[in-house]
Design a protein around this motif. Structure first.
Motif, mmCIF file in Angstrom:
data_model
loop_
_atom_site.group_PDB
_atom_site.id
_atom_site.type_symbol
_atom_site.label_atom_id
_atom_site.label_comp_id
_atom_site.label_asym_id
_atom_site.label_seq_id
_atom_site.Cartn_x
_atom_site.Cartn_y
_atom_site.Cartn_z
ATOM 1 N N THR A 52 45.841 -24.999 -34.668
ATOM 2 C CA THR A 52 46.030 -24.493 -33.307
ATOM 3 C C THR A 52 47.500 -24.295 -32.957
ATOM 4 O O THR A 52 47.851 -23.364 -32.237
ATOM 5 C CB THR A 52 45.384 -25.439 -32.277
ATOM 6 O OG1 THR A 52 45.872 -26.770 -32.491
ATOM 7 C CG2 THR A 52 43.867 -25.435 -32.412
ATOM 8 N N SER A 87 42.266 -21.815 -28.669
ATOM 9 C CA SER A 87 42.377 -23.271 -28.676
ATOM 10 C C SER A 87 41.679 -23.860 -27.462
ATOM 11 O O SER A 87 41.879 -23.416 -26.331
ATOM 12 C CB SER A 87 43.841 -23.697 -28.693
ATOM 13 O OG SER A 87 43.953 -25.115 -28.589
ATOM 14 N N THR A 88 40.888 -24.897 -27.691
ATOM 15 C CA THR A 88 40.171 -25.549 -26.596
ATOM 16 C C THR A 88 40.972 -26.696 -25.985
ATOM 17 O O THR A 88 40.508 -27.344 -25.052
ATOM 18 C CB THR A 88 38.817 -26.089 -27.100
ATOM 19 O OG1 THR A 88 39.041 -26.971 -28.211
ATOM 20 C CG2 THR A 88 37.904 -24.945 -27.531
ATOM 21 N N VAL A 89 42.162 -26.941 -26.512
ATOM 22 C CA VAL A 89 43.024 -28.008 -25.983
ATOM 23 C C VAL A 89 44.201 -27.381 -25.236
ATOM 24 O O VAL A 89 44.881 -26.502 -25.762
ATOM 25 C CB VAL A 89 43.545 -28.915 -27.115
ATOM 26 C CG1 VAL A 89 44.502 -29.970 -26.568
ATOM 27 C CG2 VAL A 89 42.380 -29.583 -27.837
ATOM 28 N N ARG A 90 44.416 -27.792 -24.001
ATOM 29 C CA ARG A 90 45.528 -27.322 -23.170
ATOM 30 C C ARG A 90 45.663 -25.789 -23.236
ATOM 31 O O ARG A 90 46.614 -25.249 -23.789
ATOM 32 C CB ARG A 90 46.833 -27.998 -23.583
ATOM 33 C CG ARG A 90 46.835 -29.496 -23.355
ATOM 34 C CD ARG A 90 48.191 -30.121 -23.677
ATOM 35 N NE ARG A 90 48.197 -31.541 -23.357
ATOM 36 C CZ ARG A 90 47.833 -32.515 -24.196
ATOM 37 N NH1 ARG A 90 47.435 -32.201 -25.418
ATOM 38 N NH2 ARG A 90 47.861 -33.780 -23.828
ATOM 39 N N GLY A 111 39.688 -27.264 -33.585
ATOM 40 C CA GLY A 111 40.313 -27.214 -32.264
ATOM 41 C C GLY A 111 40.235 -25.840 -31.629
ATOM 42 O O GLY A 111 40.576 -25.676 -30.443
ATOM 43 N N ALA A 144 39.983 -27.344 -18.029
ATOM 44 C CA ALA A 144 40.368 -28.340 -19.033
ATOM 45 C C ALA A 144 40.981 -29.571 -18.382
ATOM 46 O O ALA A 144 40.723 -30.707 -18.790
ATOM 47 C CB ALA A 144 41.347 -27.717 -20.030
ATOM 48 N N SER A 147 38.513 -32.092 -17.283
ATOM 49 C CA SER A 147 37.606 -32.662 -18.275
ATOM 50 C C SER A 147 37.740 -34.179 -18.315
ATOM 51 O O SER A 147 38.736 -34.755 -17.878
ATOM 52 C CB SER A 147 37.905 -32.085 -19.665
ATOM 53 O OG SER A 147 39.166 -32.538 -20.138
ATOM 54 N N SER A 149 37.767 -35.935 -21.128
ATOM 55 C CA SER A 149 38.324 -36.368 -22.408
ATOM 56 C C SER A 149 39.728 -36.939 -22.204
ATOM 57 O O SER A 149 40.299 -36.867 -21.113
ATOM 58 C CB SER A 149 38.367 -35.204 -23.395
ATOM 59 O OG SER A 149 39.194 -34.183 -22.903
ATOM 60 N N TYR A 151 42.506 -35.878 -23.157
ATOM 61 C CA TYR A 151 43.515 -34.848 -22.905
ATOM 62 C C TYR A 151 42.797 -33.590 -22.413
ATOM 63 O O TYR A 151 41.589 -33.430 -22.625
ATOM 64 C CB TYR A 151 44.327 -34.553 -24.171
ATOM 65 C CG TYR A 151 43.488 -34.447 -25.421
ATOM 66 C CD1 TYR A 151 42.800 -33.278 -25.730
ATOM 67 C CD2 TYR A 151 43.378 -35.531 -26.292
ATOM 68 C CE1 TYR A 151 42.026 -33.175 -26.862
ATOM 69 C CE2 TYR A 151 42.594 -35.439 -27.438
ATOM 70 C CZ TYR A 151 41.919 -34.264 -27.717
ATOM 71 O OH TYR A 151 41.136 -34.178 -28.847
ATOM 72 N N SER A 153 40.901 -30.451 -22.169
ATOM 73 C CA SER A 153 40.196 -29.696 -23.216
ATOM 74 C C SER A 153 38.980 -28.981 -22.653
ATOM 75 O O SER A 153 38.438 -29.354 -21.607
ATOM 76 C CB SER A 153 39.775 -30.630 -24.362
ATOM 77 O OG SER A 153 38.909 -31.642 -23.885
#
Length: 407
Positions: A52, A87-90, A111, A144, A147, A149, A151, A153
């Motif tokens: 990512t 990317s599914t993070v940030r 990711g 995100a 969420s 989680s 961090y 996401s």
């Protein structure tokens, strides 16, 4: 936010005779996410792996190669031509891209959400432009941030549940073509800059790494550059801020920066070079040459930057060519200290790096050649910024139907 803006003028648009053919639907109606992953029947013994952090705003910095047995555990998702990786993070860090001519053994991180478009219903590039638009990125980032989680996401369903306004396929293709023309011009300028940077790096290697003559000497790098020079910026000042995520691993200029109140961090001015001092950013090659500030302005950034500045007898861009040097980077990696995964360069050790110091006439020639290269780099950089602003202005207007395309 997008949905509300679309509903603010529906009757006016339909009255003009074109928007009635546009259809609002859920993105899930025209895409499939994460359709294929590596299985026990995967035919390749080696893979090319895209993580990512290795792609930003559609530009791939690097692809790693692994044997299948030694590949990271996240190397699972398969991609094909015209897929979108997101990317599914940030999401605000904009690690997304559109896949063109992938090698057959390309594998991407779990990711990413890998998005396949139903081409009978939608144009893949139209969907990519929708997902990369500022409003949608910010919408997904808000989701995100909410969420549960550890961090920020996303789930694939968060992407699938987005509302999208789809024109007929011919108009989707026409819109995608217009936006691609901007992307092609931007990409050409990026490639020109990579060529110019390569020329400067070749000069550096030739005169400061490979070819010592009788008038050269071996000295410490601190004879040529200064580490972390003092810069003044009062606490509470609003000043340009550069995040590590926006520093490229392949070109001299950052992806983005923004105004932010200064509290603590590294401080820099135009002509400084910033080198990542933390793993894995150092190993990935993150470094930048600062040209984006106003005259006399001081910017600031992450505490994980080392600021470097050439001595007055050397062109400031010398320090950037040093930061791109494989030999210097390898030495810097040898100066890492701390616990695994959060190691940082010990600058006192880095200052012991030895380098060829050529005679003054060679330094003067280096300065002259670099002085002819750097203005071209900066001009191209400004053109890239202008084109990106134009593209970003047209994108929401085209995607919403506010500006129509003649077919």
């Amino acid at each position: 936010m997008i949905k509300e803006s679309r509903k603010s003028k529906p009757r006016e648009w339909e009255g003009e005779g074109g928007m009635r053919e546009w259809k609002e639907c859920k993105l899930a109606e025209v895409i499939i996410t994460n359709a294929q992953s590596i299985t026990k029947d995967y035919p390749h013994k080696t893979i090319r792996y895209l993580d990512t952090g290795s792609i930003t705003c559609g530009k791939i910095d690097f692809i790693q190669e692994f044997s299948l047995e030694s590949a990271p555990s996240r190397a699972k998702r398969l991609v094909k031509e015209h897929d979108i990786v997101y990317s599914t993070v940030r999401p605000i860090q904009r690690h997304y891209g559109y896949i063109v001519n992938p090698p057959e053994n390309l594998v991407v991180s779990t990711g990413f959400a890998v998005i396949e478009t139903n081409k009978k219903l939608a144009e893949p590039l139209f969907i990519y432009n929708f997902l990369s638009s500022k409003d949608i990125v910010e919408t997904l980032d808000s989701i995100a941030e909410g969420s549960t989680s550890a961090y920020p996401s996303l789930k694939p369903s968060d992407i699938e549940n987005l509302d999208i306004l789809l024109p007929p396929l011919p108009e989707q293709r026409a819109i995608a073509s217009i936006l691609s023309s901007f992307d092609d011009k931007i990409d050409l300028l990026y490639r020109q800059n990579k060529t110019l940077e390569a020329m400067a790096e070749t000069l550096f290697r030739q005169w400061f790494v490979e070819e010592a003559n009788k008038d050269s000497k071996i000295g410490k790098i601190t004879e040529l550059i200064e580490f972390n020079p003092k810069r003044q910026l009062a606490k509470g000042t609003i000043a340009p801020y550069l995040d590590m995520a926006n520093v490229s691993t392949s070109v001299f200029h950052p992806e983005n920066w923004y105004e932010r109140e200064f509290n603590s961090g590294t401080k820099f001015i135009n002509g400084d070079t910033l080198l990542a001092r933390i793993t894995p950013c150092l190993e990935n090659g993150k470094s930048t040459y600062v040209t984006f500030l106003e005259d006399g302005q001081v910017g600031w950034g992450s505490t994980e930057f080392i600021v470097m500045r050439s001595m007055p007898n050397l062109h400031p861009f010398f320090t950037y060519t040093l930061a791109r040097s494989t030999d210097f980077r390898d030495y810097a990696e040898g100066c890492l200290e701390g616990t695994s995964g959060r190691q940082r360069v010990n600058v006192d050790h880095l200052a012991n790096y030895e380098i060829i110091i050529p005679p003054s006439k060679v330094i003067q020639l280096f300065n002259e050649i670099i002085s002819s290269i750097v203005p071209k780099l900066h001009f191209n950089f400004e053109q890239i910024q202008t084109l990106e602003k134009l593209r970003n202005t047209f994108l929401p207007k085209l995607m919403s139907g506010e500006v129509r395309v003649s077919l």
